[in-house]
Design an enzyme around this catalytic site. Structure first.
Site, PDB file in Angstrom:
ATOM      1  N   GLU A  45      30.274  34.706  39.504  1.00  0.00           N
ATOM      2  CA  GLU A  45      29.845  35.019  40.703  1.00  0.00           C
ATOM      3  C   GLU A  45      29.314  36.396  40.483  1.00  0.00           C
ATOM      4  OE1 GLU A  45      31.156  35.401  45.462  1.00  0.00           O
ATOM      5  OE2 GLU A  45      33.006  35.134  43.948  1.00  0.00           O
ATOM      6  N   LYS A 114      25.895  32.077  49.449  1.00  0.00           N
ATOM      7  CA  LYS A 114      27.288  31.717  49.569  1.00  0.00           C
ATOM      8  C   LYS A 114      27.747  31.393  51.188  1.00  0.00           C
ATOM      9  CE  LYS A 114      32.052  33.230  48.216  1.00  0.00           C
ATOM     10  NZ  LYS A 114      32.811  34.251  47.563  1.00  0.00           N
ATOM     11  N   CYS A 175      33.131  30.380  44.692  1.00  0.00           N
ATOM     12  CA  CYS A 175      34.390  31.037  44.631  1.00  0.00           C
ATOM     13  C   CYS A 175      35.344  30.540  45.884  1.00  0.00           C
ATOM     14  CB  CYS A 175      34.380  32.551  44.583  1.00  0.00           C
ATOM     15  SG  CYS A 175      36.148  33.220  44.269  1.00  0.00           S
ATOM     16  N   SER A 357      61.075  57.701  29.831  1.00  0.00           N
ATOM     17  CA  SER A 357      62.282  58.178  30.196  1.00  0.00           C
ATOM     18  C   SER A 357      63.579  57.423  29.259  1.00  0.00           C
ATOM     19  CB  SER A 357      62.437  58.129  31.557  1.00  0.00           C
ATOM     20  OG  SER A 357      62.416  56.763  31.950  1.00  0.00           O
TER      21      SER A 357
END
Length: 706
Positions: A45, A114, A175, A357
């Site tokens: 896309e 789309k 999509c 850490s």
């Protein structure tokens, strides 16, 4: 008579607005597809401009340069004799659409806009585009002059249309249309479309691949047909990682699986499939055929071109396969590592700086960098020339070839244990041991002189010197003394990130990595502008539970025994004074809830859309065997009070890899106020009333008597 078709789909690592790079990757994918015998190629896309352009879609430059790339593709000899399906924004009658442009031999066959736009979570497509709402209708799109001169066409069909070749029919989804309740592939398949294509810009979320694969296989299982899915891959400029998973399916089975995570910028999948298998599969589903006889037809654009060849009897067809999934721990090992690689090479920095850490979170960040180094070494060994060129540029050494992940990690990762008078010897030893095992360039320093200097300024101005609670100070003093340590660590992180390589005579600067997990961010269990404030955070979208599972995986996968002692130690910020040399402060005690509870609160708040009362109702049932209604109410009220008091911290949250559906990222994903009434008086009062009613009912007994 030809009946076997070879089709190609791909996953491309496109980058927003990198028109030159995107053009070259598209060309390369077409070249590979042709070399594999494909006569149709599908791309992701909006691949021409890159999916993540966001508000740049409003700019005319984005449209102009997309058209220029399309013209260059049309003109290239590489795109001849193969149907090319590319994605780009198109303006039609002053309206911007997210489109597929399908062309063959310097002629544009059709433009398909789309029809269902993604507009939830991280997606904001309705902000930039308009959906095409006219089902099965087309208009004439007037080509810009630069394309008219090239194609010798003035107009092309624009709309909800399918492509009919000499041997089959092809229809497009884009999509989100696959994820909608009434996907276009249903009616297209009923109307005789045999090949459905889906160009996606779908980002990674832990455990999401199953859903994507199920949608594709189910689409072809119910209706028959061939389904191609293309997707973007990589980091194209923000918090998202697009995770490939290109695929080809037919009649409910997978025939080609692309990688979910890799450092390859261009990946092309092909499959050779028999169209007669689609036709015979559909022939015996009588309910489907009854529906097909009533379906409204799609307009067809006819093209004098075949996907099959006339003599294909000896052509081998692809075989079905089982999809191979990664575990969530493997996804964490690979996805954020690929995201870091893209961020590093595209930002052109020389590596990373990580405050280490000795706890699980910073160890997880270190392991992700180490995983990235492993992927780079593997890619170079497999002959990936782009990765080799990128790493040579990063280390500023043209003859360099990485052989060993530890050696590479020593070049790319600088770790630093920033001790204070409240730090224990155990965390120091754990950090040092892990740094040695992964090979990072490790620094040890004390922040005490800087902390004392800052507090000295405050004391000089006010005449007051704050004390920890353990030394008789108030809660305000205690918190301020913790915060100043955390913020000093942030200042030192950026100083060393800028000048550490300079001090060693090496070119470049370092990106500062953060290590706050999604649960701590959700609750606000971090200091604003402490060392959770960084350039990027590879674990900021991952829960503590998943991080611990990932670190456990790293013990075996990367042979890092130092991680076992880190996993077995209690999580602690080490910001308060030690008690007889031992840690007196743990994260879960500070938060007033466990990390597993935080994950549940997070999912209910975001995914289940639960406010305080709804969360209380759901947890009454979930925790009925371990908590009374009053205890559930107290936990819910404690969470919402702390969450709302600290929500302002989300506005400055370090950009983090998006991996979890309950991320509190304030930038685009989780849009909420950051100034709340943290007492929630109406909501909490209603919960309290319900608790009283439940307690009274329990006292009365089942028959209503006492």
């Amino acid at each position: 008579m030809g009946r076997k078709v070879t089709v190609a789909t791909c996953a491309l690592n496109q980058w927003a607005l990198d028109f030159e790079g995107n053009f070259q990757r598209i060309l390369k994918s077409i070249q590979i597809a042709k070399a594999k015998g494909a006569r149709y190629r599908l791309g992701p896309e909006l691949e021409i401009c890159g999916y993540g352009c966001w508000d740049h879609y409003h700019e005319s430059d984005t449209l102009l340069h997309s058209l220029q790339v399309l013209a260059a593709l049309l003109e290239s000899s590489i795109t001849q004799d193969i149907i090319c399906d590319v994605g780009m924004p198109v303006m039609h009658r002053n309206v911007r659409y997210n489109c597929r442009v399908i062309f063959l031999n310097r002629k544009i066959l059709l433009i398909r806009p789309k029809m269902a736009l993604a507009n939830e979570g991280n997606y904001r497509e309705l902000r930039w585009f308009t959906p095409w709402s006219r089902s099965r209708q087309t208009e004439e799109y007037v080509l810009p002059r630069m394309l008219q001169d090239l194609t010798k066409q003035k107009t092309v069909p624009f709309g909800d249309v399918v492509l009919a070749t000499r041997d089959t029919c092809i229809g497009s989804e884009v999509c989100e249309e696959l994820w909608t309740p009434r996907s276009p592939h249903i009616d297209m398949g009923l109307d005789g479309v045999e090949i459905i294509t889906n160009a996606s810009g779908s980002h990674h979320v832990l455990r999401k691949a199953h859903t994507r694969v199920d949608l594709v296989t189910m689409a072809t299982s119910k209706n028959g047909g061939i389904y191609l899915l293309a997707n973007q891959k990589g980091c194209d400029g923000d918090r998202l990682y697009y995770d490939g998973c290109a695929m080809i399916a037919m009649n409910g089975s997978i025939f080609a699986q692309g990688t979910q995570f890799s450092l390859d910028d261009v990946e092309v999948l092909t499959a050779t499939l028999d169209l007669e298998d689609v036709r015979s599969y559909r022939a015996e589903i009588s309910s489907r055929n009854l529906e097909a006889s009533r379906v409204s037809p799609y307009p067809r654009v006819n093209v004098d071109f075949a996907l099959s060849v006339s003599e294909d009897l000896l052509e081998e067809v692809s075989e079905p396969m089982e999809w191979t999934y990664h575990s969530p721990e493997e996804e964490i090992s690979l996805g954020p590592a690929c995201w870091l690689w893209d961020f590093l090479r595209r930002s052109k920095q020389a590596g990373f700086f990580l405050p280490l850490s000795g706890g699980v979170d910073s160890a997880a960040s270190a392991c992700i960098v180490y995983s990235m180094c492993c992927l780079v070494c593997e890619a170079v060994k497999s002959g990936n020339e782009q990765v080799l060129a990128d790493i040579q540029s990063l280390v500023d050494e043209k003859s360099y070839t990485p052989q060993d992940p530890q050696e590479l990690c020593g070049r790319l990762l600088t770790t630093c244990y920033m001790a204070s008078e409240n730090s224990s010897q155990e965390t120091h030893s754990r950090a040092t041991e892990l740094a040695q095992q992964i090979g990072s360039y490790h620094i040890h320093l004390s922040i005490d002189p800087a902390v004392k200097a800052v507090l000295g300024i405050f004391s000089l101005v006010t005449g007051k010197f704050p004390r920890f609670s353990a030394h008789g100070g108030s809660g305000r003093e205690n918190l301020a003394l913790q915060n100043v340590q955390a913020r000093i660590r942030m200042v030192l992180s950026y100083l060393f990130a800028q000048l550490s390589l300079w001090s060693r005579g090496v070119q470049g600067g370092l990106l500062v990595l953060g290590s706050a997990n999604v649960d701590e961010s959700l609750l606000g269990y971090l200091t604003k502008y402490d060392c959770s404030s960084a350039d990027i955070n590879p674990i900021g979208g991952i829960s503590k539970t998943d991080l611990r599972a990932f670190v456990q995986l790293c013990v075996e996968r990367f042979q890092l025994p130092a991680l076992q002692t880190i996993l077995s130690a209690p999580a602690t910020a080490e910001l308060e004074p030690l008690a007889n040399g031992q840690v007196s402060q743990t994260d879960e005690e500070d938060m007033g809830m466990t990390y597993s509870e935080l994950s549940i609160f997070g999912r209910l708040r975001k995914v289940a859309k639960a406010g305080p009362y709804s969360m209380f109702c759901k947890l009454l049932n979930m925790w009925k065997d371990s908590c009374t209604p009053r205890q559930v109410a107290e936990k819910v009220k404690r969470f919402f009070s702390k969450y709302s008091m600290n929500r302002h911290k989300m506005t400055t949250l370090t950009p983090a890899y998006h991996a979890e559906s309950y991320s509190p990222d304030d930038n685009r994903f989780d849009l909420r106020p950051f100034l709340y009434n943290a007492m929630w008086p109406w909501q909490f009062h209603y919960i309290d009333n319900q608790v009283l009613k439940l307690e009274q009912k329990e006292q009365q007994g089942p028959e209503g008597g006492i």
